[in-house]
Design a protein around this motif. Structure first.
Motif, mmCIF file in Angstrom:
data_model
loop_
_atom_site.group_PDB
_atom_site.id
_atom_site.type_symbol
_atom_site.label_atom_id
_atom_site.label_comp_id
_atom_site.label_asym_id
_atom_site.label_seq_id
_atom_site.Cartn_x
_atom_site.Cartn_y
_atom_site.Cartn_z
ATOM 1 N N ARG A 1 0.790 -1.226 0.151
ATOM 2 C CA ARG A 1 -0.151 0.009 -0.145
ATOM 3 C C ARG A 1 0.846 1.372 -0.248
ATOM 4 O O ARG A 1 1.219 2.117 -0.890
ATOM 5 N N ASP A 2 1.619 1.582 1.203
ATOM 6 C CA ASP A 2 2.482 2.785 1.392
ATOM 7 C C ASP A 2 3.687 2.637 -0.166
ATOM 8 O O ASP A 2 3.758 3.733 0.091
ATOM 9 N N HIS B 1 2.447 4.442 12.826
ATOM 10 C CA HIS B 1 2.912 4.242 11.282
ATOM 11 C C HIS B 1 3.662 5.367 10.873
ATOM 12 O O HIS B 1 3.109 6.585 10.680
ATOM 13 N N HIS C 1 7.392 7.549 9.254
ATOM 14 C CA HIS C 1 8.272 7.528 7.633
ATOM 15 C C HIS C 1 9.162 8.155 8.338
ATOM 16 O O HIS C 1 9.620 8.555 10.091
ATOM 17 N N ASN D 1 9.626 4.492 5.104
ATOM 18 C CA ASN D 1 9.069 3.954 6.219
ATOM 19 C C ASN D 1 9.582 2.933 7.166
ATOM 20 O O ASN D 1 11.318 2.978 6.658
HETATM 21 ZN ZN LIG Z 1 2.567 6.687 5.167
#
Ligand SMILES: [Zn+2]
Length: 412
Positions: A12-13, A202, A204, A243
């Motif tokens: 997804r990311d 989540h 980064h 990430n």
């Molecule tokens: Zn993200």
């Protein structure tokens, strides 16, 4: 005792990152490898995106067949009721969803341009959660995009409202990588204590702290009495600076100083598959693994200076925190240096039979071989590079599923 779970968001990311993408077969292989590693959940794609629907359906079928078990497959959609309904129309079997909406004043001002207030954000999210429940979602994560730049009181209200309406988890998104370990610890702990629901971290890497922030956040959540779910990606690939890297995160949780005395994974992750998944992702994304990548970089176990080489030869623990065997490294790899026959979108039966023969795959008859070859051609159209052995074996073993996940229908 509360525990740590890993939710990998490569599919997804990782794939929404500029310049990066995966074919549907490559995304499927990532899910298979994550499952082999014992990862709790894969955020496997976008159920409102039309070209994802057959891939998502095919992977849910693999789950039903027991191939993708026990991993959970979760979809990502905007926290908007109509998107939730569309997700269930395109991918009726979907069970797990994360619903995402921006919560910071920066985004309310700068993205919604005054069209939405905080109250509107709450109302929209709650409506989406209700829709997901009505459609039969088993678990619902609610994502606060830009949570790290959102006032904590509003985040508590937001997460509490989500919980009241039946959400299962709250995802704290440090969307810009703005947090540091000290701030995310405080926010995560406050949310866990005041909302009383499991929290996802989540993070980064814009300031180089994605893994450190994930650990600090998880500690905050667990100290607040709740389970923590860390979002990772393979090789740390994701928006901009990326990430929290999957392998580095698991290493940090399990190997860093005193952390695992109190903060532990809910289920063990089999790191002996780390080398395989990292190499595959590197090949599939066409992004080399950095030479100094934790665990899987070319230099992770290389020593040349006199003192280090001497020390590591006497006792590896002098200069290595963990062993290369633990990461699935150390096996000699065969590299073809002479003639090579690869798969391609224009492959013929003779070359294909040679390739599959080397993998000890036997076909019933010529017709079956021709059918598998046709699927391999289509897989190559998407991948635009030779398929790896595991992909060829997958197509030969699950031709019906392969056909489904290779299906793209742009016109109706
Ligand atoms: Zn993200």
């Amino acid at each position: 005792m509360a525990r740590i779970y890993i939710i990998d968001v490569t599919n997804r990311d990782g794939v929404q990152t500029a310049r990066l993408g995966l074919s549907k077969l490559e995304k499927t292989m990532i899910n298979i490898y994550l499952n082999e590693m014992g990862i709790f959940q894969s955020e496997f794609g976008f159920p409102t995106t039309k070209h994802e629907q057959y891939y998502l359906q095919a992977n849910l079928e693999l789950a039903e067949m027991g191939v993708l078990q026990p991993i959970r497959l979760g979809g990502w959609v905007r926290a908007v009721a109509e998107d939730v309904k569309k997700a269930f129309e395109l991918v009726p079997g979907i069970k797990h969803l994360n619903l995402s909406i921006s919560t910071s004043d920066q985004m309310i001002r700068g993205k919604f341009l005054g069209r939405k207030t905080r109250e509107d954000i709450l109302a929209t999210m709650v409506e989406a959660v209700d829709a997901a429940r009505a459609c039969g979602a088993e678990t619902i994560g609610v994502n606060a995009e830009d949570a790290s730049r959102t006032e904590i009181d509003f985040l508590v209200r937001f997460a509490s409202a989500a919980k009241e309406h039946g959400a299962t988890r709250f995802r704290y998104c440090d969307t810009l990588g703005y947090d540091n370990p000290f701030t995310i610890y405080e926010s995560a702990r406050t949310l866990a204590e005041q909302v009383g629901m499991p929290i996802e971290l989540h993070c980064h890497g814009d300031l180089g702290m994605a893994v450190a922030n994930s650990l600090a956040g998880a500690k905050g959540v667990i100290d607040g009495g709740q389970d923590a779910y860390i979002n990772t990606t393979v090789n740390g690939l994701g928006e901009r600076a990326g990430n929290a890297d999957l392998v580095a995160t698991v290493l940090a949780v399990t190997k860093s100083k005193r952390f695992s005395e109190k903060y532990q994974l809910a289920k063990p992750v089999d790191l002996t598959k780390a080398w395989k998944i990292s190499r595959f992702a590197s090949y599939a994304f066409r992004v080399p693994i950095p030479i100094n990548q934790p665990g899987v970089g070319a230099n992770a176990f290389a020593h040349s200076s006199g003192i280090h080489a001497d020390g590591v030869l006497k006792d590896p623990e002098n200069y290595e925190l963990y062993s290369f065997n633990e990461l699935g490294r150390g096996e000699p790899e065969l590299v073809e240096t002479g003639r090579e026959i690869c798969s391609g979108e224009y492959s013929g039966i003779s070359g294909f039979s040679h390739v599959m023969g080397k993998l000890a795959v036997k076909f019933k008859d010529a017709q079956e071989a021709e059918e598998i070859l046709e699927l391999v051609r289509y897989a190559n159209v998407e991948a635009q590079k030779p398929l790896v052995e595991d992909e060829l074996l997958f197509i030969a073993k699950y031709p019906r599923i392969a056909k489904k996940l290779l299906t793209l229908i742009p016109l109706e």
